[in-house]
Design an enzyme around this catalytic site. Structure first.
Site, PDB file in Angstrom:
ATOM      1  N   SER A 133      36.501 -40.640 -41.994  1.00 45.73           N
ATOM      2  CA  SER A 133      37.168 -41.913 -41.705  1.00 45.73           C
ATOM      3  C   SER A 133      38.657 -41.655 -41.580  1.00 45.73           C
ATOM      4  O   SER A 133      39.315 -41.264 -42.550  1.00 45.73           O
ATOM      5  CB  SER A 133      36.909 -42.908 -42.835  1.00 45.73           C
ATOM      6  OG  SER A 133      37.863 -43.943 -42.746  1.00 45.73           O
ATOM      7  N   MET A 182      27.271 -50.567 -46.238  1.00 44.77           N
ATOM      8  CA  MET A 182      28.566 -50.417 -46.918  1.00 44.77           C
ATOM      9  C   MET A 182      28.311 -50.138 -48.406  1.00 44.77           C
ATOM     10  O   MET A 182      27.620 -50.907 -49.079  1.00 44.77           O
ATOM     11  CB  MET A 182      29.397 -51.699 -46.799  1.00 44.77           C
ATOM     12  CG  MET A 182      29.916 -52.031 -45.410  1.00 44.77           C
ATOM     13  SD  MET A 182      31.037 -50.802 -44.710  1.00 44.77           S
ATOM     14  CE  MET A 182      32.386 -50.783 -45.897  1.00 44.77           C
ATOM     15  N   ASP A 235      28.902 -45.804 -45.836  1.00 44.35           N
ATOM     16  CA  ASP A 235      30.365 -45.803 -45.728  1.00 44.35           C
ATOM     17  C   ASP A 235      30.991 -46.356 -47.007  1.00 44.35           C
ATOM     18  O   ASP A 235      30.767 -47.515 -47.358  1.00 44.35           O
ATOM     19  CB  ASP A 235      30.741 -46.683 -44.515  1.00 44.35           C
ATOM     20  CG  ASP A 235      32.234 -46.730 -44.252  1.00 44.35           C
ATOM     21  OD1 ASP A 235      32.988 -45.961 -44.858  1.00 44.35           O
ATOM     22  OD2 ASP A 235      32.633 -47.563 -43.403  1.00 44.35           O
ATOM     23  N   HIS A 290      34.265 -48.887 -36.359  1.00 42.58           N
ATOM     24  CA  HIS A 290      33.765 -49.870 -37.331  1.00 42.58           C
ATOM     25  C   HIS A 290      34.759 -51.019 -37.368  1.00 42.58           C
ATOM     26  O   HIS A 290      35.881 -50.854 -37.859  1.00 42.58           O
ATOM     27  CB  HIS A 290      33.654 -49.153 -38.693  1.00 42.58           C
ATOM     28  CG  HIS A 290      33.283 -50.041 -39.828  1.00 42.58           C
ATOM     29  ND1 HIS A 290      33.450 -49.667 -41.152  1.00 42.58           N
ATOM     30  CD2 HIS A 290      32.730 -51.282 -39.857  1.00 42.58           C
ATOM     31  CE1 HIS A 290      33.028 -50.636 -41.944  1.00 42.58           C
ATOM     32  NE2 HIS A 290      32.600 -51.635 -41.182  1.00 42.58           N
ATOM     33  N   ASP A 341      38.285 -47.093 -38.522  1.00 38.82           N
ATOM     34  CA  ASP A 341      38.206 -48.372 -39.230  1.00 38.82           C
ATOM     35  C   ASP A 341      39.241 -49.345 -38.693  1.00 38.82           C
ATOM     36  O   ASP A 341      40.448 -49.158 -38.877  1.00 38.82           O
ATOM     37  CB  ASP A 341      38.442 -48.152 -40.731  1.00 38.82           C
ATOM     38  CG  ASP A 341      37.238 -47.528 -41.411  1.00 38.82           C
ATOM     39  OD1 ASP A 341      36.126 -48.056 -41.241  1.00 38.82           O
ATOM     40  OD2 ASP A 341      37.415 -46.516 -42.109  1.00 38.82           O
ATOM     41  N   MET A 352      36.069 -54.346 -38.728  1.00 32.82           N
ATOM     42  CA  MET A 352      36.044 -55.297 -39.846  1.00 32.82           C
ATOM     43  C   MET A 352      36.991 -56.422 -39.466  1.00 32.82           C
ATOM     44  O   MET A 352      38.107 -56.548 -40.000  1.00 32.82           O
ATOM     45  CB  MET A 352      36.486 -54.572 -41.132  1.00 32.82           C
ATOM     46  CG  MET A 352      35.424 -53.608 -41.638  1.00 32.82           C
ATOM     47  SD  MET A 352      36.101 -52.320 -42.704  1.00 32.82           S
ATOM     48  CE  MET A 352      36.575 -51.123 -41.463  1.00 32.82           C
ATOM     49  N   HIS A 372      35.203 -41.566 -37.481  1.00 34.31           N
ATOM     50  CA  HIS A 372      34.967 -42.956 -37.891  1.00 34.31           C
ATOM     51  C   HIS A 372      36.312 -43.686 -37.886  1.00 34.31           C
ATOM     52  O   HIS A 372      37.252 -43.306 -38.586  1.00 34.31           O
ATOM     53  CB  HIS A 372      34.344 -42.962 -39.287  1.00 34.31           C
ATOM     54  CG  HIS A 372      33.957 -44.318 -39.787  1.00 34.31           C
ATOM     55  ND1 HIS A 372      32.774 -44.936 -39.456  1.00 34.31           N
ATOM     56  CD2 HIS A 372      34.599 -45.179 -40.608  1.00 34.31           C
ATOM     57  CE1 HIS A 372      32.696 -46.112 -40.060  1.00 34.31           C
ATOM     58  NE2 HIS A 372      33.801 -46.291 -40.757  1.00 34.31           N
ATOM     59  N   MET A 375      40.769 -53.064 -38.879  1.00 34.83           N
ATOM     60  CA  MET A 375      40.864 -54.222 -39.791  1.00 34.83           C
ATOM     61  C   MET A 375      41.941 -55.169 -39.281  1.00 34.83           C
ATOM     62  O   MET A 375      42.989 -54.712 -38.809  1.00 34.83           O
ATOM     63  CB  MET A 375      41.231 -53.752 -41.199  1.00 34.83           C
ATOM     64  CG  MET A 375      40.278 -52.708 -41.768  1.00 34.83           C
ATOM     65  SD  MET A 375      40.688 -52.323 -43.471  1.00 34.83           S
ATOM     66  CE  MET A 375      39.636 -50.893 -43.758  1.00 34.83           C
TER      67      MET A 375
HETATM   68  C1  DX5 Z   1      36.259 -49.276 -45.980  1.00 26.17           C
HETATM   69  C2  DX5 Z   1      36.079 -48.411 -44.750  1.00 26.17           C
HETATM   70  C3  DX5 Z   1      35.673 -47.013 -45.046  1.00 26.17           C
HETATM   71  C4  DX5 Z   1      36.683 -46.233 -45.841  1.00 26.17           C
HETATM   72  C5  DX5 Z   1      36.025 -45.060 -46.469  1.00 26.17           C
HETATM   73  O1  DX5 Z   1      36.484 -50.588 -45.580  1.00 26.17           O
HETATM   74  O2  DX5 Z   1      35.086 -48.980 -43.905  1.00 26.17           O
HETATM   75  O3  DX5 Z   1      35.357 -46.319 -43.835  1.00 26.17           O
HETATM   76  O4  DX5 Z   1      37.756 -45.778 -45.058  1.00 26.17           O
HETATM   77  O5  DX5 Z   1      36.974 -44.400 -47.239  1.00 26.17           O
HETATM   78  P1  DX5 Z   1      36.591 -43.593 -48.545  1.00 26.17           P
HETATM   79  O6  DX5 Z   1      35.660 -42.491 -48.109  1.00 26.17           O
HETATM   80  O7  DX5 Z   1      37.887 -43.113 -49.052  1.00 26.17           O
HETATM   81  O8  DX5 Z   1      35.873 -44.548 -49.475  1.00 26.17           O
HETATM   82 ZN    ZN Z   2      34.281 -47.806 -42.169  1.00 26.57          ZN
END
Ligand code: DX5
Ligand code: ZN
Length: 229
Positions: free
Chosen positions: A13, A143, A181, A72, A40, A74, A38, A42
């Site tokens: 990620s 998740m 994840d 991903h 992320d 969010m 990956h 947000m």
């Molecule tokens: C959380 C994200 C994850 C996160 C994982 O909202 O979707 O992808 O970055 O990070 P670690 O592996 O540090 O928990």
């Molecule tokens: Zn993620």
């Protein structure tokens, strides 16, 4: 009953990377053995944090034409934004059903644009949200932390949930990728793989380590032990 496993893949990620050197960081984990990247996304609404968006995905696509971009989202309004991430170069877009008014139609539109589609299931969201959707999906993301931040601890009841998911997919006769994840590290990789995960996302356990190749190899080694029994 033993689970038929799909090939194991490790997806760092990039949330845990140094954003000031993003391209370099992405190349480094790919060279170190990562299978997917990956990404992320947000928006500060669906989750209380803001990260990156369409222009960054577009730049990553241009800089890394062969990398598999696992995006991903969010965010609120995935019905409009999900397809736009495919346009920007995502190979797969995974969205949260609570944020979607028309999840089935969004999956169709992602597919129409040539992308793969996934649904992300939060720790408090029941697996029943997959009903009538699973057949059309390419991936289910379970998740193992609440979405919004990297570096959180793995929530233990994710493991029984993964077992329940395998039972559900078997009953539905659906065979697709399962991704986990949040809080994934070498120490819990075997248990997560044993419970049915195919793709392990790891942020801190890779990017916060000195040696990315060593970190990825350690996760892969632990998870692969399960495949040999
Ligand atoms: C959380 C994200 C994850 C996160 C994982 O909202 O979707 O992808 O970055 O990070 P670690 O592996 O540090 O928990
Ligand atoms: Zn993620």
């Amino acid at each position: 009953m033993p689970i038929t496993r799909r090939p194991l893949r490790i997806a760092p990620s990039i949330l845990a990377s140094d954003f000031a050197r993003l391209g370099e960081e992405c190349r480094a984990v790919l060279d170190a053995g990562a299978d997917w990247l990956h990404v992320d996304v947000m928006d500060g609404h669906y989750v209380p944090n803001i990260t990156i968006g369409l222009p960054v995905v577009k730049s990553l696509r241009a800089a890394l034409p062969d990398a598999f971009l696992d995006v991903h989202i969010m965010i609120d309004n995935p019905d409009v934004m999900g397809p736009r991430f495919v346009d920007a170069g995502a190979d797969l877009v995974c969205f949260h059903p609570e944020a979607s008014r028309h999840p089935h139609s969004t999956i169709q539109r992602i597919h129409d644009l040539g992308g793969k589609a996934g649904i992300a299931i939060n720790p408090g969201t029941p697996l029943s949200c997959l009903d009538y959707l699973a057949d059309d999906l390419d991936l289910i993301l379970i998740m193992s932390v609440n979405p919004g931040f990297g570096g959180q601890s793995f929530i233990g009841n994710t493991l029984p949930k993964l077992h329940d998911l395998q039972d559900k997919l078997t009953a539905m006769d659906v065979d697709i990728d399962v991704q986990v994840d949040g809080g994934v590290r070498a120490e819990n990789a075997a248990a997560i793989r044993r419970a049915g995960a195919d793709i392990l996302v790891a942020g801190s356990a890779i990017f916060k380590q000195q040696d990315y190749a060593e970190a990825i190899a350690a996760i892969r080694h632990q998870a692969s032990l399960v495949d040999t029994v």
